[in-house]
Design a protein around this motif. Sequence first.
Motif, PDB file in Angstrom:
ATOM      1  N   PHE A 133       1.919  -6.277  17.877  1.00  0.00           N
ATOM      2  CA  PHE A 133       1.880  -5.263  16.637  1.00  0.00           C
ATOM      3  C   PHE A 133       1.444  -3.198  17.494  1.00  0.00           C
ATOM      4  CE2 PHE A 133      -1.737  -3.463  13.992  1.00  0.00           C
ATOM      5  CZ  PHE A 133      -0.628  -2.707  12.667  1.00  0.00           C
TER       6      PHE A 133
ATOM      7  N   GLN B 233       4.172  -2.505  18.957  1.00  0.00           N
ATOM      8  CA  GLN B 233       5.534  -1.075  17.959  1.00  0.00           C
ATOM      9  C   GLN B 233       4.040  -0.357  17.681  1.00  0.00           C
ATOM     10  OE1 GLN B 233       4.845  -3.773  14.482  1.00  0.00           O
ATOM     11  NE2 GLN B 233       6.604  -4.985  15.245  1.00  0.00           N
TER      12      GLN B 233
ATOM     13  N   GLU C 284      11.159  -6.243   2.534  1.00  0.00           N
ATOM     14  CA  GLU C 284       9.713  -7.249   3.353  1.00  0.00           C
ATOM     15  C   GLU C 284       9.628  -6.924   4.465  1.00  0.00           C
ATOM     16  OE1 GLU C 284       7.503  -8.849  -0.308  1.00  0.00           O
ATOM     17  OE2 GLU C 284       8.626  -9.783   0.464  1.00  0.00           O
ATOM     18  N   ASN C 285      10.647  -8.039   4.536  1.00  0.00           N
ATOM     19  CA  ASN C 285      11.293  -7.825   6.550  1.00  0.00           C
ATOM     20  C   ASN C 285      10.781  -6.691   7.292  1.00  0.00           C
ATOM     21  OD1 ASN C 285      11.114 -11.019   7.482  1.00  0.00           O
ATOM     22  ND2 ASN C 285      12.143 -11.158   6.107  1.00  0.00           N
TER      23      ASN C 285
ATOM     24  N   LEU D 194       7.183  -5.310   7.080  1.00  0.00           N
ATOM     25  CA  LEU D 194       6.150  -6.098   7.107  1.00  0.00           C
ATOM     26  C   LEU D 194       5.490  -4.700   7.594  1.00  0.00           C
ATOM     27  CD1 LEU D 194       4.992  -8.994   5.931  1.00  0.00           C
ATOM     28  CD2 LEU D 194       6.044  -9.295   8.580  1.00  0.00           C
ATOM     29  N   GLY D 195       4.234  -4.699   7.792  1.00  0.00           N
ATOM     30  CA  GLY D 195       2.617  -3.612   8.138  1.00  0.00           C
ATOM     31  C   GLY D 195       3.082  -2.002   7.786  1.00  0.00           C
ATOM     32  N   ARG D 196       3.985  -2.761   7.284  1.00  0.00           N
ATOM     33  CA  ARG D 196       3.936  -0.029   7.143  1.00  0.00           C
ATOM     34  C   ARG D 196       5.244  -0.003   6.079  1.00  0.00           C
ATOM     35  NH1 ARG D 196       9.380   1.177   9.605  1.00  0.00           N
ATOM     36  NH2 ARG D 196      10.240  -0.607   9.603  1.00  0.00           N
ATOM     37  N   GLN D 197       4.216  -0.884   4.796  1.00  0.00           N
ATOM     38  CA  GLN D 197       5.065  -0.725   3.500  1.00  0.00           C
ATOM     39  C   GLN D 197       4.613   0.644   3.036  1.00  0.00           C
ATOM     40  OE1 GLN D 197       3.470  -3.614   4.635  1.00  0.00           O
ATOM     41  NE2 GLN D 197       4.067  -5.346   3.529  1.00  0.00           N
ATOM     42  N   PRO D 198       5.423   1.420   2.203  1.00  0.00           N
ATOM     43  CA  PRO D 198       4.680   2.364   1.672  1.00  0.00           C
ATOM     44  C   PRO D 198       3.902   2.256   0.394  1.00  0.00           C
ATOM     45  CG  PRO D 198       7.510   1.749   0.628  1.00  0.00           C
ATOM     46  CD  PRO D 198       6.918   0.896   2.379  1.00  0.00           C
ATOM     47  N   ARG D 199       2.948   3.049   1.086  1.00  0.00           N
ATOM     48  CA  ARG D 199       1.768   2.540  -0.220  1.00  0.00           C
ATOM     49  C   ARG D 199       1.393   3.259  -1.401  1.00  0.00           C
ATOM     50  NH1 ARG D 199      -3.017   0.098   3.228  1.00  0.00           N
ATOM     51  NH2 ARG D 199      -1.613   1.559   4.208  1.00  0.00           N
TER      52      ARG D 199
ATOM     53  N   VAL E  22       1.366  -1.274  -2.981  1.00  0.00           N
ATOM     54  CA  VAL E  22       2.404  -1.441  -2.330  1.00  0.00           C
ATOM     55  C   VAL E  22       3.384  -0.511  -3.449  1.00  0.00           C
ATOM     56  CG1 VAL E  22       4.559  -2.760  -1.281  1.00  0.00           C
ATOM     57  CG2 VAL E  22       2.441  -3.077  -0.375  1.00  0.00           C
TER      58      VAL E  22
END
Lengths: 505, 322, 341, 297
Positions: free
Chosen positions: A78, A81, A102-103, A106-111, A116
Amino acid sequence: MQTSSDNILSATRIEKGFPGTKALDRVDFHLRRGEVHALLGENGAGKSTLIKCLTGAYRRDGGSMLLDGAEADPRDTFDAQRLGIGTVYQEVNLLPNLTVAENLFLGRQPRRFGMVDTRTMNRKARELLAEYELDIDVTRDLASYSVAIQQVVAIARAVDLSGKVLILDEPTASLDAHEVEMLFRIVRRLKERGLGIIFITHFLEQVYAISDRITVLRNGQLVGTRNAADLDRRELIAMMIGRELATEIHSAHSDAVAGEPRYRFRNFGRRGKIDPFDLDVRAGEVVGMAGLLGSGRTETAEILFGAHRADSGTAEIDGRSVDLSSPRAAIRQKFGFCPEDRKTAGIVGDLSVRENIVLALQARRGWTRPIPRAEQNRLADHYIRALDIRTADREKPIRLLSGGNQQKAILARWLATEPELLILDEPTRGIDVGAHAEIIRLIESLREKGMSLIVISSEIEELVAYSTRVVVLRDHAHVAELDGAQLTAHRIVEAIAATNGREAP
Amino acid sequence: MKQKYLPLTATILIFVLSYALCVAQYPNMLSTRVIGNLLTDNAFLGIAAVGMTFVILSGGIDLSIGAVIAFAGVFLAVVLEHGGMHPLVAFALLLAITTLFGALMGAIIHYLEMPAFIVTLAGMFLARGMAFVLSIDSIPIKHPFYATLKSLYFKLPGGGRITLIGGLMLFVFAVGILIAHRTRFGTNIYALGGGTATAKLMGVPVAATTIRIYALSGLLAGLSGIVFSLYTSAGYSLAAVGVELDAITAVVIGGTLLTGGSGFVAGTLVGILIQGLIQTYITFDGTLSSWWTKILIGLLLFAFILLQKGIIHLSRPERQRA
Amino acid sequence: MIPIMRTYAGRLLPQLIALAAIVVAISIVFPGFLNLQIQNGRLYGSMVDILNRGAPVVLLAIGMTVVIATKGIDLSVGAVMAICGAVAASLITSGHSLAETLLATLAVGIVCGIWNGVLVAVLDIQPIIATLVLMVAGRGIAQLITEGTILTFNDPGLIFIGSGSFAGLPMPLVIWLVFGLLVALLVRRTALGMLIEAIGINRQASTLSGVLTPVLLVAAYVLSGLCAAIAGIIAAADIRGADANNAGLWLELDAILAVVVGGTSLLGGRFSIAASVLGAVIIQAINTGILLSGFPPEFNLIIKAAIIIFILVLQSPRFRTGVSFLSIPKAASKPTEREAK
Amino acid sequence: AELVVGFSQIGSESGWRAAETTLTKQQAEERGIDLKFADAQQKQENQIKAIRSFIAQGVNAILLAPVVATGWDEVLEEAKDAEIPVILLDRTVDASDDLYLTAVTSDLVHEGSVAGKWLVDTVAGKPCNVVELQGTTGSSPAIDRKKGFEQALSGNDNLKIVRSQTGDFTRTKGKEVMESFLKAEDGGKNICALYAHNDDMAVGAIQAIKEAGLKPGKDILVVSIDAVPDIFQAMAAGEANATVELTPNMAGPAFDALAAFLKDGKEPPKWIQTESKLYTQADDPMKVYEEKKGLGY
Ligand SMILES: Nc1ncnc2c1ncn2[C@@H]1O[C@H](COP(=O)(O)OP(=O)(O)OP(=O)(O)O)[C@@H](O)[C@H]1O
Ligand SMILES: Nc1ncnc2c1ncn2[C@@H]1O[C@H](COP(=O)(O)OP(=O)(O)OP(=O)(O)O)[C@@H](O)[C@H]1O
Ligand SMILES: [Mg+2]
Ligand SMILES: [Mg+2]
């Protein structure tokens, strides 16, 4: 010598040990801005381990690392990245139970409002994949797509994550020529943007096609770093394996074998998997199977071996009809099968190399007749030597071996059963040049001993080299069969590419 | 329809079908009372099961929830009746304790690399043991605030009620669904269920996620304990024995795979309702002896699983190997 | 031979240390703990009690080990104990001979195992849920047989199994020793052990290698059922009656705990019968120690939880690397990757 | 119309409980009552669910054998709103007594003190170390029977409870715990009497005493509660000394009270106490055994 400011990433004296192995021994590695740097070496040389140390997946035992001139020590992936290092690890490392989108995010989905924003995420995912000419439903689970598509998704994710460095650990193992070309286009574009790119592969053509410099590792030690342009192929191979390789791949292919077919499959098939096909295999013959990804080669192999039960057709050996309804039934007919997906269908990870080698033989003998330990040791040692499996000792759990060595151990498992028909699905995938040549030599020597083989491979040159006959598949059907003078790389490619109408053999 | 909604759809289908069958036999079962009861009586189980769903989705398991519910009840009873604390303060204190307890288990599971089954089993012993130490007696809670909370219900025509706790359960489910599908944390939970090693390589903060999952499960078990104490107005150290198994069953009937990574929070709600339906049916029947009750519960459980498997199998193009 | 012995001892070392620590701890709290004497031609003392009382959990743990090695779990063993105890009691009271009773009871255990095995191996139901069915229904079946009462019997042969002695050792102890040895020999002198481990680690790869996966899976559950049957007979013989309501209640958790304390991973694969037996003895030692200590019963669970957490922490891979890291600075650290499922 | 009565039973955790269920069904049948039976598997929440669905079904009356004393107000209130009379069996609840018609129970504390008083009288001033086998930790019989016994003993300094552990009301645990008591108290030489919260544990303990080479009933006095058939066999053999009866026929008086109430609205007393009769070896145990044998214990 370079000044350190030209290097976007510099690792010095990296050390990493595993119980019983020194995987990296004070390795130096420098990556410049805007270069593609190939990291090469035999199976088990320590390439993946170096990558994992650089990206925080492993804690290194020693050494230091500078990123963009500043000391960097990613604690986990992480962290890496966030530092701008995007990585595609060996063996597709994505989550099959998440959607493609999602793949990717993952970890930086727009919100939006803390939640999400799935709609935006899916749109961005489609845009991202469009660059790779991939138009798929990003809301479906990743598992519903083929390995090739998964690989492209993994690459897309890593590229999107890499602000400074992109690392690709054998990204092309399950891609076909077209997809490789696409990947290279993207890599070149990133290179122009000033990224540093580390590229690991066993395909030397690809190395020369794309890389600027080459670093070679052997047994966890640095052999050297050279400019690709100054290093010829023979020299490179010598750096990798520590000696000259006699012959790489034969150019001439073997001649067709005459005589009655030993194995005769008629109208064999299974609905939804592979259309019914006819197939004959003679003793001492290597039947190659060519086709694009997803064309049905693996399915053919699985049906022949009883991993899926055929729902139509008959199978005969030497004129008598046989039952191939399960792997056990097939093994009883002296079949052997090295599956394509090593990790999930091949190795039994926690068992030792010895146990993995004797497994099929033991299963055939039945549990009441254990193979004596001395005999097991003898078998294991024999094949470790014969196939040059690199392992500290025969009691090492197989999951700790490098991929290529795992592949050889699976091969040994079947050779130990002394099969008469051996089915190999992508036996050379992810295998280094040295081992590659050895496996091809092995295939030839098995054929010369009178064994029948069915070999699936995406490398057409290789198929031409050892096959006596090649079956071409397209869209889950056998569409052509080539032998004798027709058996050339060119003809195979043509047969694969022909868009409509079944080609006459 | 998408593959992954199949188990959920199958479960809903089965529920509707079996409810219809029950009503055909006992028309009274359609009354609002029965429907209201289904919510109220299963409220504490449902809330705990939401936590369990998250844990199972991540590939873990939490055996401690029944004991935590019992502990919560006893704790509340002791501080309210002997300590003279206001219930709201006690609730906050309790939730802090159980959340911390869950987080601690999560930390042990992650950092010491111990299987969740065993860590939470020890947690179960510990929580119930603490309940015993606080009081072995059952203690009634007579605080007026409890009476106030219990008087909050919505009367349905026909005598049924949607109580505060029944409504709370539905609310928790709604929040649970949001967390699962609309937060990064939710996706991370599914990611862990897909494979810890892979999730780690993809940059999922495995430690933080694991700890938060069990903390959430602890929090919901604590909330479930509050609901249970409202439900019974008492704290009792032997309460809620085996609730974890009921919760696991509900989660699995709801179509979530115990191996993790696949399933829905909403499915758990249906799982809870199915279990409630089985019990209601058995009571309406009223002729079964103690042993036939157990045998029938087991058989119905089996039938549901089989039916679910069948529906999924029939409607899915085969993918598995022989 | 000697290196094999050494690896064997190495495998069991953590369990042996834990057991020794508990024994020492109990004898500090209760000095008479180590006393042994011969009474009525039979060894008598707290240590013997542990080995004797531990019989059901030891037996269940033996079967559970093999099931867990296949990556399964068997929650039904407690209920199967109850069923088998009830069957034994009702057969013997209705006038069947001891041999008939025992054979029929063992057969019932095997049938229960087949049921579980078929659910897991053929219908492909997740093991926890598959065996939960029998866990719930099984106790009902047992109660159906006894009609909720305690079925007492007076057959001296059956009673002998519970409280008789052989060569100065209580029968339950003799039975689990012999049975444990038989099973250990069965799995290690044949190829069974390796094949079961292979299935537990990678079922698909094993099937493709020609291992008879479904049959071996069923066999594992059958062994577990058989163990539960023997445990059920012992439990009933011990109190001269079948208590369908309470026999084996929650014992499945103790058995699973024993297997884990024995160091077998719940994720399947490598297993050791001897280590699980030691694990079960450790658990019984904790139970007996608590009884001897004289603390009020409301502390029982807390003490048990604390000791178990302590043992497991000592055994956890992380803790052990941590310790070796402290004692040998800069030692090669073990891989910290957890295997993906 | 036929009378429909719902019966929420705790479960079937012991032989005594099974006998209570059998007798309740028998009594209902004799009176032509349609009994709806619900087994709660030892869980209060299941009992509450059962009562709620009895209300939803519209039964005429409800029998409740509560698993625990607390936590019934709300559901009893609902029954009251629906005008369904509730009768408590075998244990009482911690709720206002206008929420139920009557409670047919014994007095658990009293049972314990009957047992204690017998022991005080029997040892007659001699010093005596007592070991106690408690019921399931936290259950009301365990708490109350302990309390009653201690009350009876208080003031008699010759009697001392030296060890007290839970035997979970089961034979197996009774035997196991007794074994450790014997070890802990010098092979049993220190123990003069055993008090068990139920007969099943006593039966298990008797076996442990015999296996330790002592004579139960003589070397160690045995007193317990419930009066299940098996303890009478032990008393006949001289291995147990006394038991306090807890009658499983709670339903008979309950149905009688219900019938009277439904017929002409006659309110029964709030507590119908059953007798806690003491049986000793002098009471022809074999005869009692024969009487009780067929009752479904
Ligand atoms: N987790 C581990 N534990 C122990 N040994 C390991 C582990 N991972 C790798 N090794 C060992 O470290 C060495 C280097 O392995 P690595 O995976 O880096 O090789 P590689 O160069 O990537 O090979 P390949 O081309 O086959 O992928 C090998 O000998 C391997 O057996
Ligand atoms: N059009 C498609 N869409 C989605 N999945 C597909 C498609 N075609 C094939 N697949 C899947 O891709 C996988 C590989 O296909 P298959 O085994 O038939 O081909 P192959 O020629 O052996 O390819 P590979 O070289 O990847 O092994 C299979 O799991 C198959 O179900
Ligand atoms: Mg590698
Ligand atoms: Mg393939």
